[in-house]
Write a protein that holds these residues in place. Structure first.
Motif, PDB file in Angstrom:
ATOM      1  N   PRO A  66      -9.401 -10.721   7.056  1.00  0.00           N
ATOM      2  CA  PRO A  66     -10.007 -10.528   8.657  1.00  0.00           C
ATOM      3  C   PRO A  66      -8.346 -10.026   9.797  1.00  0.00           C
ATOM      4  O   PRO A  66      -7.561 -11.485   9.379  1.00  0.00           O
ATOM      5  CB  PRO A  66     -10.767 -11.115   9.610  1.00  0.00           C
ATOM      6  CG  PRO A  66     -10.472 -12.734   8.907  1.00  0.00           C
ATOM      7  CD  PRO A  66      -9.821 -12.418   7.538  1.00  0.00           C
ATOM      8  N   GLY A  67      -8.510  -9.161  10.442  1.00  0.00           N
ATOM      9  CA  GLY A  67      -6.947  -8.780  10.843  1.00  0.00           C
ATOM     10  C   GLY A  67      -6.205  -7.975   9.900  1.00  0.00           C
ATOM     11  O   GLY A  67      -6.117  -8.465   9.402  1.00  0.00           O
ATOM     12  N   GLY A  68      -4.628  -7.867  11.333  1.00  0.00           N
ATOM     13  CA  GLY A  68      -3.762  -7.482  10.084  1.00  0.00           C
ATOM     14  C   GLY A  68      -3.376  -5.729   9.990  1.00  0.00           C
ATOM     15  O   GLY A  68      -4.994  -5.145  10.426  1.00  0.00           O
ATOM     16  N   LEU A  69      -2.398  -5.174   9.923  1.00  0.00           N
ATOM     17  CA  LEU A  69      -2.607  -4.323   9.746  1.00  0.00           C
ATOM     18  C   LEU A  69      -2.517  -3.757   8.251  1.00  0.00           C
ATOM     19  O   LEU A  69      -1.016  -3.975   7.561  1.00  0.00           O
ATOM     20  CB  LEU A  69      -1.140  -3.613  10.794  1.00  0.00           C
ATOM     21  CG  LEU A  69      -0.611  -1.670  10.443  1.00  0.00           C
ATOM     22  CD1 LEU A  69      -1.451  -0.825  10.496  1.00  0.00           C
ATOM     23  CD2 LEU A  69       0.223  -1.774  11.261  1.00  0.00           C
ATOM     24  N   HIS A  70      -3.214  -2.920   7.845  1.00  0.00           N
ATOM     25  CA  HIS A  70      -3.165  -2.593   6.181  1.00  0.00           C
ATOM     26  C   HIS A  70      -2.366  -1.141   5.790  1.00  0.00           C
ATOM     27  O   HIS A  70      -3.597  -0.342   6.551  1.00  0.00           O
ATOM     28  CB  HIS A  70      -4.166  -3.089   5.279  1.00  0.00           C
ATOM     29  CG  HIS A  70      -4.558  -4.813   6.306  1.00  0.00           C
ATOM     30  ND1 HIS A  70      -4.234  -5.845   5.392  1.00  0.00           N
ATOM     31  CD2 HIS A  70      -5.499  -4.947   6.889  1.00  0.00           C
ATOM     32  CE1 HIS A  70      -4.655  -6.773   6.352  1.00  0.00           C
ATOM     33  NE2 HIS A  70      -5.520  -6.563   7.072  1.00  0.00           N
ATOM     34  N   ALA A  71      -1.904  -0.611   4.751  1.00  0.00           N
ATOM     35  CA  ALA A  71      -1.501   0.577   4.607  1.00  0.00           C
ATOM     36  C   ALA A  71      -1.902   0.523   2.742  1.00  0.00           C
ATOM     37  O   ALA A  71      -2.004   0.174   2.481  1.00  0.00           O
ATOM     38  CB  ALA A  71      -0.100   0.877   4.728  1.00  0.00           C
ATOM     39  N   ILE A  72      -2.741   2.180   3.016  1.00  0.00           N
ATOM     40  CA  ILE A  72      -2.442   3.057   1.771  1.00  0.00           C
ATOM     41  C   ILE A  72      -2.220   4.126   1.472  1.00  0.00           C
ATOM     42  O   ILE A  72      -1.947   5.435   2.632  1.00  0.00           O
ATOM     43  CB  ILE A  72      -4.517   2.858   1.776  1.00  0.00           C
ATOM     44  CG1 ILE A  72      -5.440   1.645   2.217  1.00  0.00           C
ATOM     45  CG2 ILE A  72      -5.241   3.624   0.461  1.00  0.00           C
ATOM     46  CD1 ILE A  72      -6.733   2.145   2.170  1.00  0.00           C
ATOM     47  N   VAL A  73      -1.319   4.201   0.489  1.00  0.00           N
ATOM     48  CA  VAL A  73      -0.648   5.645   0.254  1.00  0.00           C
ATOM     49  C   VAL A  73      -1.072   5.795  -1.142  1.00  0.00           C
ATOM     50  O   VAL A  73      -2.489   5.024  -2.069  1.00  0.00           O
ATOM     51  CB  VAL A  73       0.970   5.513   0.482  1.00  0.00           C
ATOM     52  CG1 VAL A  73       1.346   4.759   1.306  1.00  0.00           C
ATOM     53  CG2 VAL A  73       1.473   3.840  -0.487  1.00  0.00           C
ATOM     54  N   GLY A  74      -0.220   6.675  -1.599  1.00  0.00           N
ATOM     55  CA  GLY A  74      -0.438   7.902  -2.980  1.00  0.00           C
ATOM     56  C   GLY A  74      -0.602   9.550  -2.944  1.00  0.00           C
ATOM     57  O   GLY A  74      -0.495   9.362  -1.848  1.00  0.00           O
ATOM     58  N   PRO A  75      -0.881   9.014  -3.715  1.00  0.00           N
ATOM     59  CA  PRO A  75       0.058  10.548  -3.531  1.00  0.00           C
ATOM     60  C   PRO A  75      -1.833  11.998  -3.127  1.00  0.00           C
ATOM     61  O   PRO A  75      -2.772  10.946  -3.275  1.00  0.00           O
ATOM     62  CB  PRO A  75       0.202  11.527  -4.878  1.00  0.00           C
ATOM     63  CG  PRO A  75      -1.004  10.520  -5.795  1.00  0.00           C
ATOM     64  CD  PRO A  75      -0.555   9.511  -4.884  1.00  0.00           C
ATOM     65  N   ASN A  76      -1.894  13.148  -2.997  1.00  0.00           N
ATOM     66  CA  ASN A  76      -2.666  13.820  -2.449  1.00  0.00           C
ATOM     67  C   ASN A  76      -3.375  14.033  -3.870  1.00  0.00           C
ATOM     68  O   ASN A  76      -3.372  13.864  -4.971  1.00  0.00           O
ATOM     69  CB  ASN A  76      -1.993  15.278  -1.635  1.00  0.00           C
ATOM     70  CG  ASN A  76      -1.603  15.434  -1.365  1.00  0.00           C
ATOM     71  OD1 ASN A  76      -1.204  14.560  -0.378  1.00  0.00           O
ATOM     72  ND2 ASN A  76       0.074  16.511  -1.107  1.00  0.00           N
ATOM     73  N   GLY A  77      -4.558  13.837  -3.114  1.00  0.00           N
ATOM     74  CA  GLY A  77      -5.880  14.087  -3.701  1.00  0.00           C
ATOM     75  C   GLY A  77      -6.271  12.425  -4.779  1.00  0.00           C
ATOM     76  O   GLY A  77      -7.007  12.202  -5.994  1.00  0.00           O
ATOM     77  N   SER A  78      -5.280  11.011  -4.509  1.00  0.00           N
ATOM     78  CA  SER A  78      -5.970  10.154  -5.478  1.00  0.00           C
ATOM     79  C   SER A  78      -6.969   9.237  -4.712  1.00  0.00           C
ATOM     80  O   SER A  78      -7.283   8.361  -4.904  1.00  0.00           O
ATOM     81  CB  SER A  78      -4.149   9.012  -4.670  1.00  0.00           C
ATOM     82  OG  SER A  78      -4.006   8.632  -3.789  1.00  0.00           O
ATOM     83  N   GLY A  79      -7.389   9.769  -3.537  1.00  0.00           N
ATOM     84  CA  GLY A  79      -9.118   8.841  -3.752  1.00  0.00           C
ATOM     85  C   GLY A  79      -8.581   8.047  -1.989  1.00  0.00           C
ATOM     86  O   GLY A  79      -9.052   6.932  -1.183  1.00  0.00           O
TER      87      GLY A  79
END
Length: 378
Positions: free
Chosen positions: A168-181
């Motif tokens: 709980p809490g915090g800033l969480h980033a999701i990265v990846g190329p286009n079409g990765s889901g």
């Protein structure tokens, strides 16, 4: 249906059509669709008219044949004239429903097809609309347990056995190329899609057990397009609810950077956004969508590329506000913005529907900087 779908796309994409000079080829495509529709209508009309004419002809032939046979029977003193009249009346009553059935066959066939389509729609699973008990607000812990998803059961899965935990809490980033889901992962976290395998948990409880109203109250969501509905700025931020206080709307607007440019408008928060929010720029629509998601102080906030249409100053302002929000809220953001990545507590890298790297930002970020995302997984 294809013709009408093309016409709808032309209306929605009229700016692109004009800017790229696609009017003539699109007009040709529409005319071809219209011509095909007309040809199909003429063919159906000919078939229907032929069937009705055939039915009428058979009725006339039956009447002539019956009258001829009856006339011979009268001459042979085997039938009276009254009996022949009665036989003609009875035969007319027998043939009339059959003729009506032939003339109504097209409508009956359409009814059958419509019933099939409606049955398929009604068979689709619906969102849970009611909940048995009012639960307290969750802490905001989002967890994926061996989660897989595919848009088509016969196709390869978009997400493959995802297992990750946020908050709980915090800033969480999701990265990846286009079409990765990445976008699909956010929609699963909001319950917009149901996983084909595995579970999506909110505070260790299966997300599927909560009603749509509960999920919407606990999880704020900002899609990529930042779509707005026709109405005022206030109505869009308040989600067209009269129960949202003005102070809450202003606070959310200030955090999203909306209050500044809305206050300069002659009508302020009563300004009409236009169809689909067309009165405002893409970046302004996105800010209003972010403000809409911030209303209610949800314990979880999902953002899909929130800085893609923002300038550097607005991006930096949003980063500061997200860092403040992340103190008491689990913020999950799909982004490639260096500013947001550097401010994140954790970073998850998706490639072809699978997690290739995840961990604290200070551990993952150095491997991302100056390298291709696909190479990180190797």
């Amino acid at each position: 249906m294809r013709r009408d779908r093309l016409l709808n796309e032309i209306v929605l994409g009229r700016a692109v059509m004009k800017s790229t000079a696609m009017a003539n080829p699109l007009q040709t495509m529409w005319e071809q669709g219209q011509a095909a529709s007309v040809r199909s209508s003429i063919s159906r009309g000919r078939l229907a008219d032929g069937s009705m004419n055939a039915a009428a002809s058979l009725g006339v032939i039956a009447t002539i044949a019956l009258t001829s046979v009856g006339a011979v029977a009268i001459l042979d003193l085997k039938m009276t004239v009254g009996t022949l009249v009665a036989a003609n009346l009875l035969s007319g009553r027998l043939i009339a429903p059959l003729s009506q059935l032939i003339s109504s066959w097209r409508a009956l066939a359409g009814l059958r097809d419509s019933a099939k389509r409606l049955s398929a729609i009604l068979a689709e699973a619906d969102d849970r609309r009611a909940h048995a008990i009012d639960l307290p607000t969750p802490q905001g812990r989002v967890q994926f347990e061996v989660t897989s998803f595919a848009y088509d059961p016969a196709a390869a899965p978009v997400l493959k056995s995802i297992s990750v935990r946020f908050g709980p809490g915090g800033l969480h980033a999701i990265v990846g190329p286009n079409g990765s889901g990445k976008t699909t992962l956010l929609k699963l976290a909001h319950g917009l899609y149901a996983p084909a395998q595995g579970w999506v948990l909110l505070d260790d409880a299966d997300l599927a057990q909560f009603s749509r109203d509960q999920v919407a109250a606990w999880i704020g969501y900002v899609p990529q397009d930042g779509f707005l509905f026709s109405g005022t700025v206030r109505e869009n931020i308040a989600r067209f609810s009269d129960s949202v206080a003005d102070a809450e709307i202003v606070a959310a607007s200030q955090k999203a950077g909306v209050h500044g440019f809305v206050s300069d408008l002659p009508d302020g928060y009563e300004t009409q956004v236009g169809e689909g929010g067309g009165r405002f720029s893409t970046g302004q629509r996105q800010r209003i969508a972010i403000a809409r998601a911030l209303v209610g102080n949800s314990p979880v906030l999902l953002l899909d590329e929130p800085t893609s249409n923002l300038d550097r100053e607005a991006e930096e302002e949003l980063r500061k506000h997200l860092c403040e929000i992340a103190r008491n809220c689990t913020v999950i953001v799909v982004t490639h913005s260096p500013a947001l990545l550097q401010a994140s507590d954790s970073i998850t890298v998706l490639v072809q529907g699978a997690i290739v790297l995840a961990g604290r930002a200070e551990q993952v970020l150095p491997r991302l900087m100056g390298s291709n995302v696909r190479q990180v997984g190797t």
